[in-house]
Design a protein around this motif. Sequence first.
Motif, mmCIF file in Angstrom:
data_model
loop_
_atom_site.group_PDB
_atom_site.id
_atom_site.type_symbol
_atom_site.label_atom_id
_atom_site.label_comp_id
_atom_site.label_asym_id
_atom_site.label_seq_id
_atom_site.Cartn_x
_atom_site.Cartn_y
_atom_site.Cartn_z
ATOM 1 N N HIS A 149 -100.258 24.711 67.857
ATOM 2 C CA HIS A 149 -101.045 25.623 68.683
ATOM 3 C C HIS A 149 -102.417 25.818 68.061
ATOM 4 O O HIS A 149 -102.752 25.190 67.059
ATOM 5 C CB HIS A 149 -100.312 26.968 68.810
ATOM 6 C CG HIS A 149 -99.955 27.569 67.482
ATOM 7 N ND1 HIS A 149 -98.718 27.400 66.893
ATOM 8 C CD2 HIS A 149 -100.680 28.302 66.609
ATOM 9 C CE1 HIS A 149 -98.688 28.023 65.727
ATOM 10 N NE2 HIS A 149 -99.876 28.574 65.520
ATOM 11 N N GLY A 150 -103.216 26.693 68.656
ATOM 12 C CA GLY A 150 -104.527 27.017 68.118
ATOM 13 C C GLY A 150 -104.644 28.509 67.906
ATOM 14 O O GLY A 150 -103.660 29.246 67.913
ATOM 15 N N GLY A 151 -105.879 28.983 67.722
ATOM 16 C CA GLY A 151 -106.110 30.414 67.549
ATOM 17 C C GLY A 151 -106.086 30.842 66.097
ATOM 18 O O GLY A 151 -106.079 30.026 65.176
ATOM 19 N N THR A 152 -106.069 32.163 65.885
ATOM 20 C CA THR A 152 -106.096 32.698 64.533
ATOM 21 C C THR A 152 -104.720 32.604 63.885
ATOM 22 O O THR A 152 -103.720 32.290 64.533
ATOM 23 C CB THR A 152 -106.558 34.168 64.531
ATOM 24 O OG1 THR A 152 -105.563 34.967 65.198
ATOM 25 C CG2 THR A 152 -107.881 34.318 65.266
ATOM 26 N N ASP A 195 -112.415 24.217 76.845
ATOM 27 C CA ASP A 195 -112.275 25.496 77.525
ATOM 28 C C ASP A 195 -110.898 26.127 77.313
ATOM 29 O O ASP A 195 -110.497 27.019 78.042
ATOM 30 C CB ASP A 195 -112.535 25.333 79.025
ATOM 31 C CG ASP A 195 -111.639 24.275 79.662
ATOM 32 O OD1 ASP A 195 -110.904 23.595 78.912
ATOM 33 O OD2 ASP A 195 -111.683 24.133 80.893
ATOM 34 N N GLY A 196 -110.158 25.643 76.302
ATOM 35 C CA GLY A 196 -108.861 26.234 76.035
ATOM 36 C C GLY A 196 -107.824 25.184 75.689
ATOM 37 O O GLY A 196 -108.149 24.097 75.190
ATOM 38 N N PHE A 197 -106.550 25.495 75.965
ATOM 39 C CA PHE A 197 -105.452 24.612 75.614
ATOM 40 C C PHE A 197 -104.583 24.327 76.829
ATOM 41 O O PHE A 197 -104.452 25.170 77.714
ATOM 42 C CB PHE A 197 -104.575 25.235 74.519
ATOM 43 C CG PHE A 197 -105.283 25.421 73.206
ATOM 44 C CD1 PHE A 197 -105.266 24.428 72.242
ATOM 45 C CD2 PHE A 197 -105.969 26.604 72.939
ATOM 46 C CE1 PHE A 197 -105.916 24.604 71.040
ATOM 47 C CE2 PHE A 197 -106.627 26.791 71.740
ATOM 48 C CZ PHE A 197 -106.599 25.790 70.784
ATOM 49 N N PRO A 293 -111.895 28.708 67.568
ATOM 50 C CA PRO A 293 -111.338 29.713 66.655
ATOM 51 C C PRO A 293 -110.264 29.078 65.788
ATOM 52 O O PRO A 293 -109.384 28.381 66.296
ATOM 53 C CB PRO A 293 -110.736 30.767 67.599
ATOM 54 C CG PRO A 293 -111.300 30.477 68.950
ATOM 55 C CD PRO A 293 -111.627 29.028 68.977
ATOM 56 N N GLY A 294 -110.351 29.291 64.489
ATOM 57 C CA GLY A 294 -109.383 28.711 63.576
ATOM 58 C C GLY A 294 -108.489 29.752 62.943
ATOM 59 O O GLY A 294 -108.632 30.955 63.187
ATOM 60 N N ALA A 295 -107.562 29.298 62.127
ATOM 61 C CA ALA A 295 -106.631 30.219 61.485
ATOM 62 C C ALA A 295 -107.355 31.230 60.615
ATOM 63 O O ALA A 295 -106.978 32.405 60.571
ATOM 64 C CB ALA A 295 -105.621 29.428 60.645
ATOM 65 N N SER A 296 -108.401 30.787 59.923
ATOM 66 C CA SER A 296 -109.098 31.688 58.991
ATOM 67 C C SER A 296 -110.609 31.664 59.147
ATOM 68 O O SER A 296 -111.318 32.252 58.330
ATOM 69 C CB SER A 296 -108.733 31.308 57.545
ATOM 70 O OG SER A 296 -107.348 31.289 57.351
ATOM 71 N N ASP A 297 -111.107 30.984 60.154
ATOM 72 C CA ASP A 297 -112.549 30.875 60.383
ATOM 73 C C ASP A 297 -112.786 30.916 61.884
ATOM 74 O O ASP A 297 -112.072 30.248 62.642
ATOM 75 C CB ASP A 297 -113.067 29.550 59.795
ATOM 76 C CG ASP A 297 -114.579 29.487 59.719
ATOM 77 O OD1 ASP A 297 -115.240 29.686 60.764
ATOM 78 O OD2 ASP A 297 -115.113 29.218 58.625
ATOM 79 N N SER A 350 -106.179 17.581 67.596
ATOM 80 C CA SER A 350 -106.062 17.304 69.026
ATOM 81 C C SER A 350 -107.342 17.784 69.699
ATOM 82 O O SER A 350 -107.750 18.933 69.527
ATOM 83 C CB SER A 350 -104.856 18.038 69.631
ATOM 84 O OG SER A 350 -104.814 17.845 71.031
ATOM 85 N N ILE A 351 -107.973 16.884 70.442
ATOM 86 C CA ILE A 351 -109.179 17.257 71.174
ATOM 87 C C ILE A 351 -109.362 16.306 72.358
ATOM 88 O O ILE A 351 -109.173 15.094 72.220
ATOM 89 C CB ILE A 351 -110.443 17.209 70.268
ATOM 90 C CG1 ILE A 351 -111.684 17.670 71.046
ATOM 91 C CG2 ILE A 351 -110.645 15.831 69.674
ATOM 92 C CD1 ILE A 351 -111.639 19.099 71.530
ATOM 93 N N VAL A 352 -109.675 16.876 73.499
ATOM 94 C CA VAL A 352 -110.034 16.088 74.675
ATOM 95 C C VAL A 352 -111.556 16.147 74.792
ATOM 96 O O VAL A 352 -112.123 17.216 75.038
ATOM 97 C CB VAL A 352 -109.367 16.637 75.947
ATOM 98 C CG1 VAL A 352 -109.826 15.837 77.164
ATOM 99 C CG2 VAL A 352 -107.848 16.567 75.816
ATOM 100 N N CYS A 353 -112.196 15.006 74.582
ATOM 101 C CA CYS A 353 -113.660 14.940 74.621
ATOM 102 C C CYS A 353 -114.119 14.668 76.051
ATOM 103 O O CYS A 353 -113.771 13.633 76.628
ATOM 104 C CB CYS A 353 -114.171 13.832 73.705
ATOM 105 S SG CYS A 353 -113.695 14.029 71.983
ATOM 106 N N PRO A 354 -114.904 15.552 76.640
ATOM 107 C CA PRO A 354 -115.387 15.322 78.000
ATOM 108 C C PRO A 354 -116.376 14.148 78.058
ATOM 109 O O PRO A 354 -116.941 13.740 77.039
ATOM 110 C CB PRO A 354 -116.082 16.640 78.360
ATOM 111 C CG PRO A 354 -115.551 17.648 77.395
ATOM 112 C CD PRO A 354 -115.290 16.878 76.137
ATOM 113 N N LYS A 355 -116.563 13.641 79.226
ATOM 114 C CA LYS A 355 -117.551 12.585 79.445
ATOM 115 C C LYS A 355 -118.925 13.072 78.999
ATOM 116 O O LYS A 355 -119.318 14.210 79.271
ATOM 117 C CB LYS A 355 -117.590 12.214 80.930
ATOM 118 C CG LYS A 355 -118.616 11.153 81.275
ATOM 119 C CD LYS A 355 -118.611 10.851 82.765
ATOM 120 C CE LYS A 355 -119.676 9.820 83.118
ATOM 121 N NZ LYS A 355 -119.680 9.499 84.575
ATOM 122 N N GLY A 356 -119.643 12.226 78.284
ATOM 123 C CA GLY A 356 -120.985 12.554 77.843
ATOM 124 C C GLY A 356 -121.042 13.246 76.493
ATOM 125 O O GLY A 356 -122.134 13.419 75.938
#
Length: 419
Positions: A149-152, A195-197, A293-297, A350-356
């Motif tokens: 997952h993501g977030g803090t 824009d989220g997960f 947003p990361g676990a500690s940053d 994990s990252i979905v890179c948009p076009k451009g």
Amino acid sequence: MNQWQVAALQPPHLAAIIPWEGASDAYRDSRYHGGILSNVFPSAWWPRQVLSNQHGNGASAYRDPDTGERTTGPALSEAVLAGNRVSPLELAERHPLEDAWFKQQTADFSRITVPLLSAGNWGGMGLHLRGNVEGFLRSASKEKWLEMHGGTHYESFYLPEGVAMQRRFFDRYLKGIDNGWDDEPRVQLAIRRIDGFATRKEHEWPLARTQWTRYYLDATNRSLAPSRTTGETRATYAALSDGVTFTTAPFESETEFTGPLMARLWIASSTTDMDIFATLRLFDPSGKEITFPGASDPAVPIAQGWLRASHRKLDPERSTPYRPYHTHDEIQKLEPGKRYAVDVEIWPTSIVCPKGYRLTLTLQGRDFARPESKHFFKGSGPFQHTDPRDRNPVEFGGENTIVSGGDYESYLSLPVIPS
């Protein structure tokens, strides 16, 4: 004895575990990243979390809400307090390699046989990520799941969906309730988008359909491209500077990268050692960095990796083409000016890179930081590496060189997931 306690003792299991954003390898996940001492976090954690709560600390401001007494008990002298403790950072400094002292602090994965739900954080740079993935992969349990997952660091654990997942897992394996958990796919990923997960369930890690794709470094134009250059090129930078950044072309279509990463680099140093801090970032068409947003940053990059060049020795049995595993059992110093091939482990992402949009790989000899950030942390959270005894500027403050092209295949390996 109430119903919950009775249920907890019923078959099929008497134990089940959920390591949530943890570390399973004392050396690699926490104390030494790629062989580089991580000193900033324990330096802050020790006085705030340990000394303030040490038994016998008469200066503690914490009180038991029921009795009004100090939570640290009767006051002890400073001499006794000092004799009852030992700093984990001081201990780590005495053990620069993964010796027996470190190994006895690391999980014996062959003994983990109970049901396991390992939950990690994509933004857990430096502590709350690698251990969960490795623990899932290497544990001997036949009933194990990976959730990312993501977030803090704290929010996902207490959010309703997080609590519901934990309860469902424990209901199945501690209370014996047939709630369908057994049929859940073994991997549940929060696929990260700008824009989220988006939650997606999979059956293995890494994903079987992964297309391992090399993006070759070109030191001439600082590019990352699927094709390699024929001529040799070099990029030299001051080790303690902002380093050098390599950039992909804008993606022609939406592209997903989910899985482990690594960088094969041909390097040279003006001194007898070299620290490599590798940071993967995402930029939009206007050149603005996209952070998360990361676990500690509050603003983490896509992924990070570290390696001390003198720790470049690999374990051939545990290394894979997409995830190097370093032994950290001996120091192999560099001959100044000589070229060496090193494999840098970059923690999973994990990252979905948009076009451009573009990806960039920044290589430098110090912790990544955004000087313009107004937050206390600048992109690497508290897991930084600044101990002058471990990173003597005479040895780690020279000039570093990245060699690419020709006979020198320097590349970034990325896990492309077909759409």
